[in-house]
Design a protein around this motif. Sequence first.
Motif, short mmCIF file in Angstrom:
data_model
loop_
_atom_site.label_atom_id
_atom_site.label_comp_id
_atom_site.label_asym_id
_atom_site.label_seq_id
_atom_site.Cartn_x
_atom_site.Cartn_y
_atom_site.Cartn_z
N GLY A 1 0.81 -1.21 0.00
CA GLY A 1 0.00 0.00 0.00
C GLY A 1 0.84 1.25 0.00
N SER B 1 2.80 6.50 13.93
CA SER B 1 2.16 5.87 12.77
C SER B 1 0.66 5.77 13.00
N ALA B 2 -0.08 5.76 11.89
CA ALA B 2 -1.53 5.53 12.00
C ALA B 2 -1.77 4.15 12.60
N MET B 3 -0.93 3.19 12.23
CA MET B 3 -1.09 1.83 12.75
C MET B 3 -1.03 1.81 14.28
N TRP C 1 -7.98 -4.12 5.48
CA TRP C 1 -6.54 -4.38 5.50
C TRP C 1 -6.22 -5.31 6.68
N ILE D 1 -5.45 -4.59 10.55
CA ILE D 1 -6.48 -4.07 11.45
C ILE D 1 -7.09 -5.22 12.25
N ASN E 1 -13.00 2.06 7.75
CA ASN E 1 -11.91 2.70 7.01
C ASN E 1 -12.48 3.27 5.71
N ASN F 1 -9.29 0.75 2.04
CA ASN F 1 -8.31 -0.21 1.53
C ASN F 1 -8.88 -1.58 1.86
N ASP G 1 -10.82 5.17 10.47
CA ASP G 1 -9.48 5.21 9.86
C ASP G 1 -9.59 5.99 8.56
N VAL H 1 -6.89 7.33 6.75
CA VAL H 1 -5.54 7.57 6.21
C VAL H 1 -5.55 7.89 4.72
N SER I 1 1.54 8.86 5.81
CA SER I 1 2.10 7.88 4.88
C SER I 1 1.60 8.05 3.45
N ARG J 1 6.90 6.62 9.75
CA ARG J 1 6.16 6.13 10.90
C ARG J 1 5.64 7.26 11.79
N ILE J 2 4.71 7.98 11.24
CA ILE J 2 4.10 9.07 12.01
C ILE J 2 2.65 9.28 11.56
N TYR K 1 -6.36 1.59 -4.70
CA TYR K 1 -6.34 0.16 -4.96
C TYR K 1 -7.47 -0.24 -5.90
#
Length: 384
Positions: A35, A95-97, A121, A124, A168, A172, A200, A202, A233, A242-243, A320
């Motif tokens: 992704g 990161s969003a994660m 995804w 998650i 989300n 994705n 989510d 993102v 990202s 990673r933010i 995607y």
Amino acid sequence: MHAIRPEIESFGQNGIARTALARLHDDTVMPLWFGEGDEVTPDFICNAAKASLDQGHTFYTHTRGRTTLRAAIKCYLDRLYDADVHPDRISVPGSAMLGVNICAQMAASKGDHVIIVSPVWPNIEAVFRVIGAEIEHLRQRPTPGGWQITADEIIASVRKETRAIFLNSPCNPTGWVMPRAEQLRLLEFCRERDLLIIADEVYHRCVFDAPVAPSFVEIASDEDPVIVVNGFSKAWAMTGWRIGWVVAPKRLATAWGSLSECFNTGANVFAQAGATAALEEGEAFVHAQQSKFSKGRAIVSAAFKEHPRLEYIEPQGAFYAFPEVRGLTDSARFAETLRDQMHVGVAPGYTFGPGNESHFRICFARRHDELERGLEGILRFLEG
Ligand SMILES: Cc1ncc(COP(=O)(O)O)c(C=O)c1O
């Protein structure tokens, strides 16, 4: 073996890793499986991070993010959504994660029921599996007008022990974009029931007919049970940095800071300088990315739309395509054989939750000549 929790012992690789890791550094494979796009982060963002290092920003910082970055996020959101987001609602996870993880830790314990709008995804689902939550996937429906699921369909699955709804949008892998009316209806229900929505967003800038997708930031008030997770990202080509950021209920500011200490004590400090530059100077780059994604979608649609072996729904957002291959029963084998015979990397459908075994996902955020080359390989494979 009792030393490790069964949820962890039973963890396997997700389908994207399973397909891709074996050929990760193989330049002969066209990597449409991950992704992310193919562009290096723009110079003005990198230079801001370098300047931060040169200024000696190498120490611990605020667990909810530096004040300069949080102020920049507030300005960005206020400008983008014509909002007035309270500063205490904004925090900066690494990161969003990680943001999704902190939300999940806040909402659910072992055995709690969590609704995930899918296809989704795989990471998650993994977050909630680690907790030991009971996960219920609610699958969007493919319709000729796009993937769809209504707020009332989601509400109908809420039980007494439901602790969170994850969604989300833009999605994705399907590109589903939750319409404003559905967001309002779900929010109204969750407000009354005090049930957490983890939204989510993102891919908020990855839409084709508008500058930005409808956001819960625009409709949730300071104490509504909604946490919007976002990050740098996708729109600013910063996957390796990673933010991310979140907009949470105001009363959670202290809890967010404390949980953040349990994870990484706040995001990387010089990445925060880059992220600030992204928000303050990045609009032209975001617009250029939007045109690139839009053209990428057009190229994919031209290849897939009328294909006799594919059911293809044009995505409304994200970057995607998630077509269904008529008659396919083993998406892992499909992706592995395509990789080995045609040297094109795709993600197998099964990894995006139940009901997706006949699908595969490609990312079209790539240089158009490369994308076309990858699509040629897929089309030849489908003919074979
Ligand atoms: C739906 C979704 N949420 C979260 C993320 C993670 O974003 P980040 O790189 O900020 O952790 C991704 C990355 O692919 C994603 O697709």
